[in-house]
Design a protein around this motif. Structure first.
Motif, PDB file in Angstrom:
ATOM      1  N   ALA A 129     -28.534  38.177  18.435  1.00 35.40           N
ATOM      2  CA  ALA A 129     -27.926  36.863  18.688  1.00 35.40           C
ATOM      3  C   ALA A 129     -27.213  36.349  17.443  1.00 35.40           C
ATOM      4  CB  ALA A 129     -28.996  35.875  19.145  1.00 35.40           C
ATOM      5  N   LYS A 130     -27.813  36.561  16.260  1.00 34.90           N
ATOM      6  CA  LYS A 130     -27.178  36.133  15.008  1.00 34.90           C
ATOM      7  C   LYS A 130     -25.866  36.862  14.781  1.00 34.90           C
ATOM      8  CE  LYS A 130     -31.397  35.070  12.488  1.00 34.90           C
ATOM      9  NZ  LYS A 130     -32.296  35.515  11.412  1.00 34.90           N
ATOM     10  N   GLN A 131     -25.823  38.136  15.149  1.00 35.55           N
ATOM     11  CA  GLN A 131     -24.629  38.951  14.927  1.00 35.55           C
ATOM     12  C   GLN A 131     -23.548  38.705  15.981  1.00 35.55           C
ATOM     13  OE1 GLN A 131     -24.390  40.666  12.119  1.00 35.55           O
ATOM     14  NE2 GLN A 131     -26.459  40.032  11.617  1.00 35.55           N
ATOM     15  N   SER A 132     -23.898  38.056  17.067  1.00 34.33           N
ATOM     16  CA  SER A 132     -22.941  37.832  18.161  1.00 34.33           C
ATOM     17  C   SER A 132     -22.082  36.598  17.884  1.00 34.33           C
ATOM     18  CB  SER A 132     -23.697  37.655  19.484  1.00 34.33           C
ATOM     19  OG  SER A 132     -24.318  36.381  19.521  1.00 34.33           O
ATOM     20  N   GLU A 133     -21.227  36.293  18.809  1.00 30.03           N
ATOM     21  CA  GLU A 133     -20.351  35.117  18.720  1.00 30.03           C
ATOM     22  C   GLU A 133     -20.996  33.883  19.346  1.00 30.03           C
ATOM     23  OE1 GLU A 133     -17.154  34.847  17.367  1.00 30.03           O
ATOM     24  OE2 GLU A 133     -17.674  36.768  16.452  1.00 30.03           O
ATOM     25  N   LEU A 134     -22.294  33.922  19.565  1.00 31.38           N
ATOM     26  CA  LEU A 134     -22.989  32.845  20.273  1.00 31.38           C
ATOM     27  C   LEU A 134     -22.889  31.503  19.554  1.00 31.38           C
ATOM     28  CD1 LEU A 134     -24.567  32.529  22.885  1.00 31.38           C
ATOM     29  CD2 LEU A 134     -26.635  33.099  21.642  1.00 31.38           C
ATOM     30  N   LEU A 135     -23.068  31.475  18.243  1.00 31.53           N
ATOM     31  CA  LEU A 135     -22.988  30.212  17.504  1.00 31.53           C
ATOM     32  C   LEU A 135     -21.579  29.633  17.536  1.00 31.53           C
ATOM     33  CD1 LEU A 135     -25.294  31.013  14.461  1.00 31.53           C
ATOM     34  CD2 LEU A 135     -25.721  29.363  16.287  1.00 31.53           C
ATOM     35  N   LYS A 136     -20.580  30.472  17.409  1.00 33.15           N
ATOM     36  CA  LYS A 136     -19.180  30.019  17.474  1.00 33.15           C
ATOM     37  C   LYS A 136     -18.886  29.437  18.847  1.00 33.15           C
ATOM     38  CE  LYS A 136     -14.734  29.918  16.313  1.00 33.15           C
ATOM     39  NZ  LYS A 136     -14.276  28.582  16.659  1.00 33.15           N
ATOM     40  N   ARG A 137     -19.379  30.120  19.876  1.00 28.08           N
ATOM     41  CA  ARG A 137     -19.175  29.649  21.253  1.00 28.08           C
ATOM     42  C   ARG A 137     -19.837  28.296  21.449  1.00 28.08           C
ATOM     43  NH1 ARG A 137     -18.941  33.068  25.790  1.00 28.08           N
ATOM     44  NH2 ARG A 137     -17.472  32.339  27.247  1.00 28.08           N
ATOM     45  N   ALA A 138     -21.044  28.126  20.919  1.00 29.08           N
ATOM     46  CA  ALA A 138     -21.761  26.849  21.033  1.00 29.08           C
ATOM     47  C   ALA A 138     -21.009  25.733  20.317  1.00 29.08           C
ATOM     48  CB  ALA A 138     -23.174  26.984  20.481  1.00 29.08           C
ATOM     49  N   GLU A 139     -20.474  26.051  19.147  1.00 30.67           N
ATOM     50  CA  GLU A 139     -19.703  25.053  18.390  1.00 30.67           C
ATOM     51  C   GLU A 139     -18.469  24.622  19.181  1.00 30.67           C
ATOM     52  OE1 GLU A 139     -17.543  24.754  14.021  1.00 30.67           O
ATOM     53  OE2 GLU A 139     -19.069  26.276  14.365  1.00 30.67           O
ATOM     54  N   ASP A 140     -17.742  25.600  19.725  1.00 28.26           N
ATOM     55  CA  ASP A 140     -16.549  25.284  20.523  1.00 28.26           C
ATOM     56  C   ASP A 140     -16.899  24.481  21.771  1.00 28.26           C
ATOM     57  OD1 ASP A 140     -15.096  26.703  18.642  1.00 28.26           O
ATOM     58  OD2 ASP A 140     -14.893  28.498  19.895  1.00 28.26           O
ATOM     59  N   ASN A 141     -17.952  24.901  22.484  1.00 30.36           N
ATOM     60  CA  ASN A 141     -18.349  24.200  23.711  1.00 30.36           C
ATOM     61  C   ASN A 141     -18.791  22.764  23.429  1.00 30.36           C
ATOM     62  OD1 ASN A 141     -17.830  26.512  25.151  1.00 30.36           O
ATOM     63  ND2 ASN A 141     -19.958  27.094  25.407  1.00 30.36           N
ATOM     64  N   THR A 142     -19.479  22.549  22.315  1.00 28.71           N
ATOM     65  CA  THR A 142     -19.921  21.201  21.954  1.00 28.71           C
ATOM     66  C   THR A 142     -18.720  20.316  21.648  1.00 28.71           C
ATOM     67  OG1 THR A 142     -21.971  22.103  21.066  1.00 28.71           O
ATOM     68  CG2 THR A 142     -21.392  19.871  20.398  1.00 28.71           C
ATOM     69  N   ARG A 143     -17.778  20.861  20.894  1.00 28.75           N
ATOM     70  CA  ARG A 143     -16.570  20.116  20.552  1.00 28.75           C
ATOM     71  C   ARG A 143     -15.804  19.736  21.830  1.00 28.75           C
ATOM     72  NH1 ARG A 143     -14.398  23.576  17.345  1.00 28.75           N
ATOM     73  NH2 ARG A 143     -15.393  22.780  15.495  1.00 28.75           N
ATOM     74  N   VAL A 144     -15.638  20.676  22.738  1.00 29.28           N
ATOM     75  CA  VAL A 144     -14.913  20.416  23.991  1.00 29.28           C
ATOM     76  C   VAL A 144     -15.644  19.368  24.820  1.00 29.28           C
ATOM     77  CG1 VAL A 144     -14.281  21.466  26.210  1.00 29.28           C
ATOM     78  CG2 VAL A 144     -13.745  22.645  24.075  1.00 29.28           C
ATOM     79  N   MET A 145     -16.967  19.469  24.921  1.00 34.92           N
ATOM     80  CA  MET A 145     -17.744  18.517  25.718  1.00 34.92           C
ATOM     81  C   MET A 145     -17.617  17.106  25.155  1.00 34.92           C
ATOM     82  SD  MET A 145     -20.882  16.632  25.757  1.00 34.92           S
ATOM     83  CE  MET A 145     -21.838  17.395  24.485  1.00 34.92           C
ATOM     84  N   LEU A 146     -17.818  16.951  23.849  1.00 33.29           N
ATOM     85  CA  LEU A 146     -17.755  15.616  23.239  1.00 33.29           C
ATOM     86  C   LEU A 146     -16.342  15.046  23.277  1.00 33.29           C
ATOM     87  CD1 LEU A 146     -20.108  16.102  20.165  1.00 33.29           C
ATOM     88  CD2 LEU A 146     -20.542  14.720  22.204  1.00 33.29           C
ATOM     89  N   THR A 147     -15.354  15.875  23.007  1.00 27.80           N
ATOM     90  CA  THR A 147     -13.964  15.419  23.052  1.00 27.80           C
ATOM     91  C   THR A 147     -13.603  14.947  24.456  1.00 27.80           C
ATOM     92  OG1 THR A 147     -13.367  16.927  21.265  1.00 27.80           O
ATOM     93  CG2 THR A 147     -11.570  16.096  22.627  1.00 27.80           C
ATOM     94  N   GLY A 148     -13.946  15.734  25.460  1.00 23.78           N
ATOM     95  CA  GLY A 148     -13.651  15.358  26.852  1.00 23.78           C
ATOM     96  C   GLY A 148     -14.340  14.068  27.254  1.00 23.78           C
ATOM     97  N   MET A 149     -15.585  13.924  26.863  1.00 17.60           N
ATOM     98  CA  MET A 149     -16.348  12.731  27.220  1.00 17.60           C
ATOM     99  C   MET A 149     -15.746  11.483  26.560  1.00 17.60           C
ATOM    100  SD  MET A 149     -20.447  12.075  26.827  1.00 17.60           S
ATOM    101  CE  MET A 149     -20.426  12.180  25.053  1.00 17.60           C
ATOM    102  N   LEU A 150     -15.435  11.584  25.281  1.00 16.52           N
ATOM    103  CA  LEU A 150     -14.895  10.430  24.565  1.00 16.52           C
ATOM    104  C   LEU A 150     -13.455  10.110  24.991  1.00 16.52           C
ATOM    105  CD1 LEU A 150     -16.468  11.132  21.078  1.00 16.52           C
ATOM    106  CD2 LEU A 150     -17.014   9.237  22.621  1.00 16.52           C
ATOM    107  N   GLN A 151     -12.656  11.128  25.300  1.00 15.41           N
ATOM    108  CA  GLN A 151     -11.304  10.882  25.788  1.00 15.41           C
ATOM    109  C   GLN A 151     -11.346  10.214  27.160  1.00 15.41           C
ATOM    110  OE1 GLN A 151      -9.433  14.749  25.460  1.00 15.41           O
ATOM    111  NE2 GLN A 151      -8.618  14.281  23.422  1.00 15.41           N
TER     112      GLN A 151
END
Length: 181
Positions: free
Chosen positions: A148-170
């Protein structure tokens, strides 16, 4: 009564007398689970006995392990400057905490010993009781965490969080500015 070609004059019945589960504690969570990864690993673990032929002592096991790992953002660690409203009230500046990985969740129904070769002594020991497979689950959990550490999972989580918060606030009418930590 006939069951699959067998005669069972008295039948059989399974009765579950287990007690109901008891809630021991409740805690509030402030985590947003932003991504999850499914992983599989094959462990090849061999235990040798020095100067003894493998036919007499030792064992080699192939263990297939499946599990999932969640990546989450803990909003409980959000600092005072994590969400700042501009003086005109139109823009929100976000400083989102870095995502983290949860402990792997082993899928016991999909994890199993695929193959096991044992020496004669180990075979005799196995007759005394079932072999301990706990060490395979512990090793598999460590391998899943590393994958899991070697995968793109953390990057994906960061992107998904940014998209969720941006969409909600917009949706609430704000312009959003995301600032990295």
């Amino acid at each position: 009564m006939f069951v699959f070609g067998q005669f069972r004059p008295f039948g059989d019945e399974s009765i579950d007398r287990s007690q109901p589960a008891m809630l021991k504690s409740v805690r509030d969570l402030s985590q947003y689970h932003a991504a999850a990864g499914e992983f599989q690993v094959v462990l090849d673990i061999e235990n040798d006995v020095k100067w003894v032929p493998a036919a007499l002592a030792g064992e080699r096991t192939l263990f297939v392990a499946a599990g999932s790992v969640n990546a989450f953002v803990d909003f409980g660690t959000l600092k005072d400057d994590g969400l700042v409203l501009s003086p005109d009230g139109k823009t929100v500046e976000l400083r989102v905490p870095k995502p983290q990985l949860d402990k792997p969740n082993m899928h016991h129904d999909r994890s199993y010993v695929f193959s096991q070769e044992r020496g004669l002594i180990n075979d005799l020991q196995a007759l005394a009781g079932p072999p301990d497979q706990q060490k395979f689950y512990v090793a598999a959990e460590a391998k899943l965490a590393e994958a899991a550490k070697q995968s793109e999972l953390l990057k994906r989580a960061e992107d998904n969080t940014r998209v969720m918060l941006t969409g909600m606030l917009q949706a609430l009418g704000f312009q959003v500015k995301v600032v990295g930590d």
